[in-house]
Design an enzyme around this catalytic site. Sequence first.
Site, PDB file in Angstrom:
ATOM      1  N   LYS A  23      45.778  30.960  40.777  1.00 27.32           N
ATOM      2  CA  LYS A  23      46.841  30.823  41.785  1.00 27.32           C
ATOM      3  C   LYS A  23      48.004  31.773  41.490  1.00 27.32           C
ATOM      4  O   LYS A  23      48.481  32.470  42.385  1.00 27.32           O
ATOM      5  CB  LYS A  23      47.315  29.358  41.825  1.00 27.32           C
ATOM      6  CG  LYS A  23      48.437  29.087  42.810  1.00 27.32           C
ATOM      7  CD  LYS A  23      48.526  27.638  43.191  1.00 27.32           C
ATOM      8  CE  LYS A  23      49.262  26.759  42.222  1.00 27.32           C
ATOM      9  NZ  LYS A  23      50.730  26.975  42.164  1.00 27.32           N
ATOM     10  N   GLY A  95      56.254  26.405  45.079  1.00 36.95           N
ATOM     11  CA  GLY A  95      57.383  26.805  44.235  1.00 36.95           C
ATOM     12  C   GLY A  95      57.307  28.275  43.850  1.00 36.95           C
ATOM     13  O   GLY A  95      58.324  28.974  43.803  1.00 36.95           O
ATOM     14  N   SER A 168      60.565  29.460  32.054  1.00 36.09           N
ATOM     15  CA  SER A 168      59.946  29.515  33.369  1.00 36.09           C
ATOM     16  C   SER A 168      59.492  30.922  33.723  1.00 36.09           C
ATOM     17  O   SER A 168      60.302  31.848  33.785  1.00 36.09           O
ATOM     18  CB  SER A 168      60.943  29.005  34.417  1.00 36.09           C
ATOM     19  OG  SER A 168      60.534  29.410  35.703  1.00 36.09           O
ATOM     20  N   GLN A 170      58.483  31.689  36.620  1.00 39.14           N
ATOM     21  CA  GLN A 170      58.981  31.963  37.977  1.00 39.14           C
ATOM     22  C   GLN A 170      60.381  32.565  37.920  1.00 39.14           C
ATOM     23  O   GLN A 170      60.696  33.493  38.668  1.00 39.14           O
ATOM     24  CB  GLN A 170      58.969  30.682  38.811  1.00 39.14           C
ATOM     25  CG  GLN A 170      57.549  30.199  39.087  1.00 39.14           C
ATOM     26  CD  GLN A 170      57.499  28.868  39.816  1.00 39.14           C
ATOM     27  OE1 GLN A 170      58.529  28.234  40.059  1.00 39.14           O
ATOM     28  NE2 GLN A 170      56.295  28.439  40.154  1.00 39.14           N
ATOM     29  N   ASP A 316      50.978  23.215  33.320  1.00 33.69           N
ATOM     30  CA  ASP A 316      50.337  22.605  34.492  1.00 33.69           C
ATOM     31  C   ASP A 316      49.136  21.739  34.109  1.00 33.69           C
ATOM     32  O   ASP A 316      48.577  21.039  34.960  1.00 33.69           O
ATOM     33  CB  ASP A 316      49.905  23.700  35.483  1.00 33.69           C
ATOM     34  CG  ASP A 316      51.105  24.463  36.030  1.00 33.69           C
ATOM     35  OD1 ASP A 316      52.227  23.909  36.006  1.00 33.69           O
ATOM     36  OD2 ASP A 316      50.924  25.615  36.462  1.00 33.69           O
ATOM     37  N   ARG A 347      56.290  14.938  37.239  1.00 29.52           N
ATOM     38  CA  ARG A 347      54.957  14.734  36.645  1.00 29.52           C
ATOM     39  C   ARG A 347      54.961  13.860  35.399  1.00 29.52           C
ATOM     40  O   ARG A 347      53.890  13.434  34.954  1.00 29.52           O
ATOM     41  CB  ARG A 347      54.276  16.091  36.365  1.00 29.52           C
ATOM     42  CG  ARG A 347      53.774  16.758  37.624  1.00 29.52           C
ATOM     43  CD  ARG A 347      53.020  18.055  37.367  1.00 29.52           C
ATOM     44  NE  ARG A 347      52.563  18.619  38.625  1.00 29.52           N
ATOM     45  CZ  ARG A 347      52.231  19.894  38.820  1.00 29.52           C
ATOM     46  NH1 ARG A 347      52.306  20.746  37.820  1.00 29.52           N
ATOM     47  NH2 ARG A 347      51.815  20.308  40.008  1.00 29.52           N
TER      48      ARG A 347
HETATM   49  O1  SPQ Z   1      54.007  27.178  42.593  1.00 34.62           O
HETATM   50  P1  SPQ Z   1      54.314  25.845  41.983  1.00 34.62           P
HETATM   51  O2  SPQ Z   1      54.385  24.794  43.036  1.00 34.62           O
HETATM   52  O3  SPQ Z   1      55.542  25.870  41.124  1.00 34.62           O
HETATM   53  O4  SPQ Z   1      53.042  25.512  41.064  1.00 34.62           O
HETATM   54  C1  SPQ Z   1      52.850  25.023  39.718  1.00 34.62           C
HETATM   55  C2  SPQ Z   1      51.451  24.285  39.745  1.00 34.62           C
HETATM   56  O5  SPQ Z   1      51.262  23.225  39.157  1.00 34.62           O
HETATM   57  O6  SPQ Z   1      50.546  24.868  40.338  1.00 34.62           O
HETATM   58  C3  SPQ Z   1      53.946  24.120  39.181  1.00 34.62           C
HETATM   59  F1  SPQ Z   1      54.126  23.053  39.783  1.00 34.62           F
HETATM   60  O7  SPQ Z   1      52.644  26.127  38.810  1.00 34.62           O
HETATM   61  C4  SPQ Z   1      53.668  27.010  38.354  1.00 34.62           C
HETATM   62  C5  SPQ Z   1      53.873  26.825  36.854  1.00 34.62           C
HETATM   63  O8  SPQ Z   1      54.211  25.510  36.520  1.00 34.62           O
HETATM   64  C6  SPQ Z   1      53.219  28.422  38.645  1.00 34.62           C
HETATM   65  C7  SPQ Z   1      53.956  29.453  37.877  1.00 34.62           C
HETATM   66  C8  SPQ Z   1      53.832  30.887  38.259  1.00 34.62           C
HETATM   67  O9  SPQ Z   1      52.878  31.256  38.976  1.00 34.62           O
HETATM   68  O10 SPQ Z   1      54.682  31.677  37.818  1.00 34.62           O
HETATM   69  C9  SPQ Z   1      54.713  29.152  36.755  1.00 34.62           C
HETATM   70  C10 SPQ Z   1      54.943  27.773  36.308  1.00 34.62           C
HETATM   71  O11 SPQ Z   1      56.202  27.324  36.776  1.00 34.62           O
HETATM   72  P2  SPQ Z   1      57.560  27.616  35.964  1.00 34.62           P
HETATM   73  O12 SPQ Z   1      58.589  26.775  36.670  1.00 34.62           O
HETATM   74  O13 SPQ Z   1      57.309  27.153  34.575  1.00 34.62           O
HETATM   75  O14 SPQ Z   1      57.849  29.031  36.057  1.00 34.62           O
END
Ligand code: SPQ
Length: 430
Positions: A23, A95, A168, A170, A316, A347
């Site tokens: 994903k 997200g 994070s 993201q 995750d 969660r």
């Molecule tokens: O996209 P979303 O909704 O945030 O998805 C999740 C998941 O479980 O599929 C988190 F709920 O994955 C994130 C992950 O937790 C995907 C991600 C990325 O692609 O950069 C990074 C992680 O989040 P974060 O907040 O730690 O950066």
Amino acid sequence: MTKKTLHAIQSPIEGNLTVPGDKSISHRSIIFGSLSKGRTVVSNFLDGEDCLRTIDAFRAMGVSIQKNGAHVIIDSKGVNGFVEPKQPIDLGNSGTTARLLLGVLAGLPFHVTLFGDDSLTNRPMDRVVRPLRQMGAKIDGRENGKYLPISIRGGALESISFIPPVKSAQVKSAVLLAGLFGDSNTTVIESTKTRDHTENMLQAFGGEINVDQTTITIPANQSLEGTTIDVPGDISSAAFFLVAAAIVPNSKLTINDVGLNHTRTGIIDVLKKMGASIEVKEERHIGGEIIGSITIESSKLNGIEIDGDLIPRMIDEIPIVALLATQANGKTVIRDAEELRYKESDRIQSVVDTLQGLGATIQATEDGMIIDGDTSLSGGVGNSYGDHRIGMMIAIASLITKEDTQLIDPECINISYPSFFSDLANIQQK
Ligand code: SPQ
């Protein structure tokens, strides 16, 4: 709200499986394919609802994106060919789309409004809004931009050096993407390394980035060229079946062509530490990603402590690891995972409530959970809380429950794994 009856069959898991594309990498293939000039061809793209939101967002900015199942072709003139979207953009549950898109929009001279579903509307956006404002983007939104809906007007940005207050990928990615529109070098200094697909993919598109352990520096004004991306299988999806094979007696499963990027393989470390019989083969490298196979057999498991730098490498997977821990001898303690409270559901609470409801001995802590195994699970009602990873965890739990389980809101699984139930049926011994 729909319900799905999961029958307590307890048949072993057996065979070979490939899981759908990653994903995180699928999202980034659309983002970088759109930012680049020329044609990008993506294979094994994840045809899940979240990634479709990213496609829709870039289509709204005029990028030509054709999708046929897991095959995607992006034809872009680069950012100079983008147009201002005419309508607000619906990000659904995603997200990753919300935060990475804000990073891109920070550098574009458009006014754009972003909104999402109930879950996304309650997830914090200030973690990316703050550094993007610092770079010069004009952002407003609910509670001063803490939450969606958010409106952004971007433009030329000032490069910054940024230490994210949360671990994070993201946040890191949003700042790095905005850094492409800066006036010099943008640096992100992480306290712990998080998934590095943004860094890898930028290089696959001919971009320049310097990674010195947890310090990442990106120069501004790069010219990226379209390329081909073959998305590895998603280890976060594979994790559900790895745990299924570990806990259902007499199981043996091989998952092929799965991503083994070291920033994502915490689940393998946890399984090994618990004493699982697991073999991992790294087979090839593509676009900075490692791809290989994992074979696992059911075995006796022991409770362990999970914390520190391991957490971002399996963030995750914690819902499914909690289920795993209910089948391990002794206590498992998960710490340093407060970020779980800001996912599609809280969660920590949703895992604890769900597993308690199914008969597990588990309690929530502020930053994690404590699970006492080995417990036999009863079955009953399992609420996904609209969270795909909780829904899949309940489905795997039902493989070992004594009674049938009613899964509430199974559709949310389409967010990341639309073929989950058919893949599961294919590896359940008849
Ligand atoms: O996209 P979303 O909704 O945030 O998805 C999740 C998941 O479980 O599929 C988190 F709920 O994955 C994130 C992950 O937790 C995907 C991600 C990325 O692609 O950069 C990074 C992680 O989040 P974060 O907040 O730690 O950066």
